[in-house]
Design a protein around this motif. Structure first.
Motif, PDB file in Angstrom:
ATOM      1  N   GLU A  89       0.834  -1.206   0.000  1.00  0.00           N
ATOM      2  CA  GLU A  89       0.000   0.000   0.000  1.00  0.00           C
ATOM      3  C   GLU A  89       0.869   1.256   0.000  1.00  0.00           C
ATOM      4  O   GLU A  89       0.591   2.218  -0.727  1.00  0.00           O
ATOM      5  CB  GLU A  89      -0.926  -0.005   1.208  1.00  0.00           C
ATOM      6  N   CYS A  90       1.904   1.255   0.822  1.00  0.00           N
ATOM      7  CA  CYS A  90       2.818   2.395   0.848  1.00  0.00           C
ATOM      8  C   CYS A  90       3.452   2.623  -0.515  1.00  0.00           C
ATOM      9  O   CYS A  90       3.496   3.761  -1.017  1.00  0.00           O
ATOM     10  CB  CYS A  90       3.915   2.165   1.889  1.00  0.00           C
ATOM     11  N   ARG A 119       2.486   1.684  -3.516  1.00  0.00           N
ATOM     12  CA  ARG A 119       1.536   2.142  -4.547  1.00  0.00           C
ATOM     13  C   ARG A 119       1.239   3.630  -4.396  1.00  0.00           C
ATOM     14  O   ARG A 119       0.887   4.298  -5.374  1.00  0.00           O
ATOM     15  CB  ARG A 119       0.241   1.328  -4.469  1.00  0.00           C
ATOM     16  N   ALA A 120       1.396   4.154  -3.172  1.00  0.00           N
ATOM     17  CA  ALA A 120       1.167   5.579  -2.923  1.00  0.00           C
ATOM     18  C   ALA A 120       2.436   6.415  -3.108  1.00  0.00           C
ATOM     19  O   ALA A 120       2.439   7.605  -2.803  1.00  0.00           O
ATOM     20  CB  ALA A 120       0.617   5.779  -1.519  1.00  0.00           C
ATOM     21  N   GLN A 151       5.355   5.841  -1.547  1.00  0.00           N
ATOM     22  CA  GLN A 151       6.236   5.751  -0.383  1.00  0.00           C
ATOM     23  C   GLN A 151       7.071   4.487  -0.530  1.00  0.00           C
ATOM     24  O   GLN A 151       6.690   3.409  -0.056  1.00  0.00           O
ATOM     25  CB  GLN A 151       5.421   5.721   0.918  1.00  0.00           C
ATOM     26  N   GLU A 176       1.553   9.948   3.422  1.00  0.00           N
ATOM     27  CA  GLU A 176       0.123   9.751   3.710  1.00  0.00           C
ATOM     28  C   GLU A 176      -0.119   8.506   4.546  1.00  0.00           C
ATOM     29  O   GLU A 176      -0.960   8.490   5.447  1.00  0.00           O
ATOM     30  CB  GLU A 176      -0.641   9.648   2.385  1.00  0.00           C
ATOM     31  N   HIS A 177       0.594   7.420   4.245  1.00  0.00           N
ATOM     32  CA  HIS A 177       0.401   6.154   4.954  1.00  0.00           C
ATOM     33  C   HIS A 177       1.334   6.115   6.162  1.00  0.00           C
ATOM     34  O   HIS A 177       2.560   6.086   6.020  1.00  0.00           O
ATOM     35  CB  HIS A 177       0.668   4.968   4.028  1.00  0.00           C
ATOM     36  N   HIS A 182       6.127   2.023   8.253  1.00  0.00           N
ATOM     37  CA  HIS A 182       5.754   2.585   6.955  1.00  0.00           C
ATOM     38  C   HIS A 182       7.018   3.081   6.255  1.00  0.00           C
ATOM     39  O   HIS A 182       7.996   3.467   6.897  1.00  0.00           O
ATOM     40  CB  HIS A 182       4.738   3.727   7.096  1.00  0.00           C
ATOM     41  N   ARG A 194       8.023   8.648   1.379  1.00  0.00           N
ATOM     42  CA  ARG A 194       7.873   9.176   0.024  1.00  0.00           C
ATOM     43  C   ARG A 194       9.224   9.667  -0.478  1.00  0.00           C
ATOM     44  O   ARG A 194      10.005  10.209   0.272  1.00  0.00           O
ATOM     45  CB  ARG A 194       6.864  10.323   0.028  1.00  0.00           C
TER      46      ARG A 194
END
Length: 250
Positions: free
Chosen positions: A129-130, A132-133, A135, A160-161, A247, A250
């Motif tokens: 998830e990180c 894909r965003a 990060q 964000e994550h 996490h 970015r």
């Protein structure tokens, strides 16, 4: 010789550390401490030999992606280095072994605070998830402090994550390797502010809140408590700490 080979062939056995992290602690007590204080101490997560081997990596450049001099950014004094992927096996296994115990706590906290975010129960899925965003940069790090150095109160957010719990492991021995340099946490809520100094020995870890946690309100219900952490001034010697953040950046 790459870093992964160095770590996996020393006494810092990744499988032993993983078993220690996942089976040797009273996770009910840890959860209760996190709920009550926003932190919990896990004694002797790493042996003295493991601490020395990890701290010795700091003098190398081939296993890190960047070096930060804290004074240049008004973060305090001292410096730290972020590991590059792939992480040394010991760090990789610790990060993945701890996360499944922490994700249910993080999900419960978010539910109590009325937040919609829920975390997968395995670290690999959360890191997907990180990534894909955007990060994609690893966040585990080693911090190095000398006499006069300190770390200002802060939060490790990175994008964000944000996973709401992280870990710091003291790699140096207080009283022998350094003096001062206590781990400090503060909490801020509508009822006021509170600070706590957390005593650690070499190899001990502290699990703690990244940004906010739920707490019982005086009139019932749940309030949000904002947490920050830092390190007091080193009076003498040198202090190394391993940070495990779940996490990526970015």
């Amino acid at each position: 010789m790459n870093t992964a080979t160095d770590i996996s062939t020393t006494t810092a056995d990744p499988a032993r550390a993983e078993r220690r992290a996942s089976r040797s602690f009273d996770w009910s007590a840890i959860e209760a401490s996190l709920d009550a204080r926003g932190n919990a101490v896990l004694p002797q997560v790493l042996s003295a030999a493991q601490c020395g081997q990890i701290a010795a990596l700091y003098s190398r450049d081939d296993c890190f992606r960047s070096r930060i001099v804290m004074a240049r950014h008004n973060f305090g004094r001292g410096e730290y280095k972020y590991f590059a992927y792939p992480l040394p096996p010991l760090l990789h296994k610790l990060r993945h072994a701890l996360y499944p115990y922490l994700a249910p706590i993080a999900n419960r906290w978010n539910a109590q605070m009325g937040l919609d975010v829920r975390y997968p129960l395995e670290l690999a899925a959360f890191l997907d998830e990180c990534h894909r965003a955007g990060q994609t940069r690893p966040t585990p790090l080693i911090l190095e402090y000398g006499a006069g150095d300190y770390n200002c109160l802060h939060q490790d957010l990175y994008g964000e994550h944000v996973f709401p719990l992280q870990m710091a492991i003291l790699l140096s021995q207080p009283g022998r390797d350094f003096e001062g340099g206590e781990f400090v946490m503060t909490e801020t809520a509508s009822s006021g502010q509170h600070a706590e100094v957390i005593a650690l020995e070499q190899g001990d870890a502290v699990l703690f809140t990244v940004n906010q946690r739920p707490a019982a309100g005086k009139r019932g219900g749940t309030r949000k408590v904002v947490m920050r952490h830092g390190v007091s001034q080193i009076r003498s010697g040198k202090r190394h700490t391993l940070g495990l953040i779940f996490h990526d950046a970015r």
